[in-house]
Scaffold this motif. Structure first.
Motif, mmCIF file in Angstrom:
data_model
loop_
_atom_site.group_PDB
_atom_site.id
_atom_site.type_symbol
_atom_site.label_atom_id
_atom_site.label_comp_id
_atom_site.label_asym_id
_atom_site.label_seq_id
_atom_site.Cartn_x
_atom_site.Cartn_y
_atom_site.Cartn_z
ATOM 1 N N ALA A 1 -24.749 33.630 -9.160
ATOM 2 C CA ALA A 1 -23.560 34.489 -8.651
ATOM 3 C C ALA A 1 -23.655 36.025 -8.667
ATOM 4 O O ALA A 1 -23.037 36.384 -8.079
ATOM 5 C CB ALA A 1 -22.345 33.932 -9.348
ATOM 6 N N MET A 2 -24.341 36.474 -9.814
ATOM 7 C CA MET A 2 -24.543 37.746 -10.012
ATOM 8 C C MET A 2 -25.456 38.219 -8.762
ATOM 9 O O MET A 2 -25.585 39.582 -8.556
ATOM 10 C CB MET A 2 -25.198 38.196 -11.421
ATOM 11 N N GLY A 3 -26.253 37.569 -8.210
ATOM 12 C CA GLY A 3 -27.212 38.206 -7.142
ATOM 13 C C GLY A 3 -28.455 38.651 -7.810
ATOM 14 O O GLY A 3 -28.789 38.262 -9.151
ATOM 15 N N GLU A 4 -29.085 39.844 -7.531
ATOM 16 C CA GLU A 4 -30.329 40.260 -7.900
ATOM 17 C C GLU A 4 -29.970 40.869 -9.516
ATOM 18 O O GLU A 4 -30.869 40.925 -10.162
ATOM 19 C CB GLU A 4 -30.833 41.399 -7.174
ATOM 20 N N ALA A 5 -28.709 41.243 -9.771
ATOM 21 C CA ALA A 5 -28.428 41.854 -11.046
ATOM 22 C C ALA A 5 -28.739 40.586 -12.088
ATOM 23 O O ALA A 5 -28.592 40.960 -13.134
ATOM 24 C CB ALA A 5 -27.084 42.256 -10.930
ATOM 25 N N GLY A 6 -28.513 39.335 -11.777
ATOM 26 C CA GLY A 6 -28.869 38.172 -12.419
ATOM 27 C C GLY A 6 -30.269 38.250 -13.130
ATOM 28 O O GLY A 6 -30.210 37.708 -14.299
ATOM 29 N N LEU A 7 -31.412 39.061 -12.436
ATOM 30 C CA LEU A 7 -32.442 38.893 -12.999
ATOM 31 C C LEU A 7 -32.565 39.726 -14.567
ATOM 32 O O LEU A 7 -33.303 39.280 -15.473
ATOM 33 C CB LEU A 7 -33.616 39.654 -11.838
ATOM 34 N N SER A 8 -31.903 40.815 -14.569
ATOM 35 C CA SER A 8 -32.029 41.595 -15.742
ATOM 36 C C SER A 8 -31.014 40.908 -16.707
ATOM 37 O O SER A 8 -31.375 40.888 -17.942
ATOM 38 C CB SER A 8 -31.375 43.031 -15.630
ATOM 39 N N TRP A 9 -30.239 40.161 -16.504
ATOM 40 C CA TRP A 9 -29.312 39.101 -17.132
ATOM 41 C C TRP A 9 -30.042 38.194 -17.948
ATOM 42 O O TRP A 9 -29.894 37.822 -18.929
ATOM 43 C CB TRP A 9 -27.980 38.892 -16.591
ATOM 44 N N LEU A 10 -30.740 37.463 -16.971
ATOM 45 C CA LEU A 10 -31.617 36.479 -17.372
ATOM 46 C C LEU A 10 -32.648 36.883 -18.348
ATOM 47 O O LEU A 10 -33.030 36.044 -19.283
ATOM 48 C CB LEU A 10 -32.312 35.645 -16.202
ATOM 49 N N ALA A 11 -33.315 38.116 -18.199
ATOM 50 C CA ALA A 11 -34.224 38.442 -19.202
ATOM 51 C C ALA A 11 -33.711 38.379 -20.693
ATOM 52 O O ALA A 11 -34.301 38.342 -21.603
ATOM 53 C CB ALA A 11 -34.845 39.670 -18.587
ATOM 54 N N LYS A 12 -32.293 39.080 -20.546
ATOM 55 C CA LYS A 12 -31.744 39.107 -21.928
ATOM 56 C C LYS A 12 -31.358 37.870 -22.596
ATOM 57 O O LYS A 12 -31.393 37.764 -23.871
ATOM 58 C CB LYS A 12 -30.232 40.128 -21.742
ATOM 59 N N MET A 13 -31.344 36.705 -21.809
ATOM 60 C CA MET A 13 -31.057 35.392 -22.449
ATOM 61 C C MET A 13 -31.941 34.842 -23.304
ATOM 62 O O MET A 13 -32.099 33.960 -23.667
ATOM 63 C CB MET A 13 -30.490 34.466 -21.051
ATOM 64 N N VAL A 14 -33.464 35.441 -22.822
ATOM 65 C CA VAL A 14 -34.415 34.940 -23.685
ATOM 66 C C VAL A 14 -34.201 34.970 -25.233
ATOM 67 O O VAL A 14 -34.721 34.020 -25.979
ATOM 68 C CB VAL A 14 -35.744 35.719 -23.270
ATOM 69 N N ALA A 15 -33.678 36.074 -25.555
ATOM 70 C CA ALA A 15 -33.530 36.163 -26.994
ATOM 71 C C ALA A 15 -32.323 34.993 -27.458
ATOM 72 O O ALA A 15 -32.244 34.913 -28.954
ATOM 73 C CB ALA A 15 -32.786 37.488 -27.219
ATOM 74 N N GLU A 16 -31.550 34.309 -26.584
ATOM 75 C CA GLU A 16 -31.018 33.214 -26.769
ATOM 76 C C GLU A 16 -31.553 31.613 -26.873
ATOM 77 O O GLU A 16 -30.923 30.925 -26.983
ATOM 78 C CB GLU A 16 -29.455 33.163 -25.968
ATOM 79 N N GLY A 17 -32.760 32.092 -26.342
ATOM 80 C CA GLY A 17 -33.655 30.775 -26.310
ATOM 81 C C GLY A 17 -33.724 30.280 -25.017
ATOM 82 O O GLY A 17 -34.243 29.073 -24.673
ATOM 83 N N TYR A 18 -33.215 31.072 -23.999
ATOM 84 C CA TYR A 18 -33.325 30.454 -22.778
ATOM 85 C C TYR A 18 -34.213 31.219 -21.807
ATOM 86 O O TYR A 18 -34.192 32.550 -21.494
ATOM 87 C CB TYR A 18 -31.864 30.354 -21.888
ATOM 88 N N ASP A 19 -35.285 30.557 -21.382
ATOM 89 C CA ASP A 19 -36.155 31.146 -20.249
ATOM 90 C C ASP A 19 -35.690 30.869 -18.907
ATOM 91 O O ASP A 19 -35.048 29.891 -18.446
ATOM 92 C CB ASP A 19 -37.687 30.575 -20.498
ATOM 93 N N SER A 20 -36.447 31.516 -17.954
ATOM 94 C CA SER A 20 -35.833 31.386 -16.448
ATOM 95 C C SER A 20 -36.944 31.584 -15.630
ATOM 96 O O SER A 20 -37.798 32.315 -15.711
ATOM 97 C CB SER A 20 -34.734 32.039 -16.294
ATOM 98 N N ALA A 21 -36.680 31.078 -14.210
ATOM 99 C CA ALA A 21 -37.519 31.426 -13.180
ATOM 100 C C ALA A 21 -36.715 31.596 -11.940
ATOM 101 O O ALA A 21 -35.429 30.928 -11.979
ATOM 102 C CB ALA A 21 -38.505 30.407 -12.812
ATOM 103 N N ALA A 22 -36.719 32.773 -11.149
ATOM 104 C CA ALA A 22 -35.855 32.788 -9.938
ATOM 105 C C ALA A 22 -36.673 33.218 -8.731
ATOM 106 O O ALA A 22 -37.688 34.004 -8.932
ATOM 107 C CB ALA A 22 -35.002 33.879 -10.284
ATOM 108 N N VAL A 23 -36.074 33.051 -7.685
ATOM 109 C CA VAL A 23 -36.645 33.295 -6.265
ATOM 110 C C VAL A 23 -35.559 34.035 -5.554
ATOM 111 O O VAL A 23 -34.285 33.559 -5.815
ATOM 112 C CB VAL A 23 -37.090 32.108 -5.427
#
Length: 249
Positions: free
Chosen positions: A211-233
């Motif tokens: 829902a965030m669009g490309e801004a979601g990429l930086s938000w996902l990077a922050k979620m690593v600290a919470e134990g959540y890794d990610s991949a996006a296209v």
């Protein structure tokens, strides 16, 4: 033992890799299927008689709802706050907690299996996956993440154990995720996969990032600290992963 169940508008695949008697494994599968159908009866927005449909029509209020419904509504409210409003059960108009319910129901199903004695299993509900232990080969479970344009190919193959995988994308169901700020379908990201300890949160985080669009990429990077890794296209074909993504070699 393997079983496929048609429920919640998708096929749920249940794989048990435990060395247990067949009757015990079948009993576990039966319990999971009963639970998933109970969730479908309660939360389906396509059933006029479901609890969520009755709540949407104002026939019941929250005080008359089940414990499960109150839990889901509270979890959705918490996620709305923690994602700055991008996970919104009202983004499409009337209440629709589906972005949380499927992942949550599979997370609960996996916990029920573990409580019953299954330490090696994998549940896949239309791409929402919860795995514990190892596959029958004695290896981590391998999960293919579908290519967002070519359905017969994968973008990544993950090697997982004791974690959850959730993918949200616009390539299969069309414009079903909305940007709550604009009220328009989400744009910028074509596919988001989140890997972490809890499927309910992984599913919601994937939806929020989309829902965030490309801004979601930086938000996902922050979620690593919470134990959540990610991949996006992205919509224009660029691929991004966090460093801890459990991609298979």
């Amino acid at each position: 033992m393997h079983h496929a169940e048609h429920v919640m508008g998708t096929v749920v695949s249940i794989d048990l890799a435990d060395e247990l008697p067949a009757p015990a494994l079948q009993s576990m599968i039966d319990d999971v299927c009963r639970w998933l159908h109970e969730v479908d009866r309660r939360f389906s927005t396509y059933r006029d008689d479901s609890e969520v449909s009755r709540l949407r029509r104002g026939e019941i209020d929250i005080s008359a709802c089940s414990d499960d419904m109150r839990h889901v509504l509270e979890a959705c409210a918490d996620l709305w706050r923690s994602t700055d409003g991008y996970f919104d059960a009202y983004a499409g108009g009337p209440l629709d907690p589906s972005g949380y319910v499927k992942g949550w129901s599979v997370e609960v199903a996996s916990a029920r299996l573990a409580e019953a004695g299954s330490v090696h299993h994998c549940i896949n509900a239309g791409g929402d996956i919860r795995a514990r232990g190892l596959s029958r080969k004695g290896e981590p479970w391998r999960v293919g993440i579908r290519h967002p344009w070519e359905a017969d190919k994968v973008s990544w193959v993950l090697s997982i154990t004791d974690c959850a995988v959730a993918t949200s994308g616009s390539y299969e169901r069309g414009d079903h995720v909305f940007n709550p700020r604009t009220g328009s379908p989400a744009r910028g990201l074509r596919s988001v996969t989140v890997v972490g300890p809890d499927l309910a949160l992984a599913d919601a985080y994937a939806t929020a990032a989309l829902a965030m669009g490309e801004a979601g990429l930086s938000w996902l990077a922050k979620m690593v600290a919470e134990g959540y890794d990610s991949a996006a296209v992205t919509d224009d074909g660029r691929a991004f992963t966090t460093t801890g993504l459990p991609a298979a070699v």
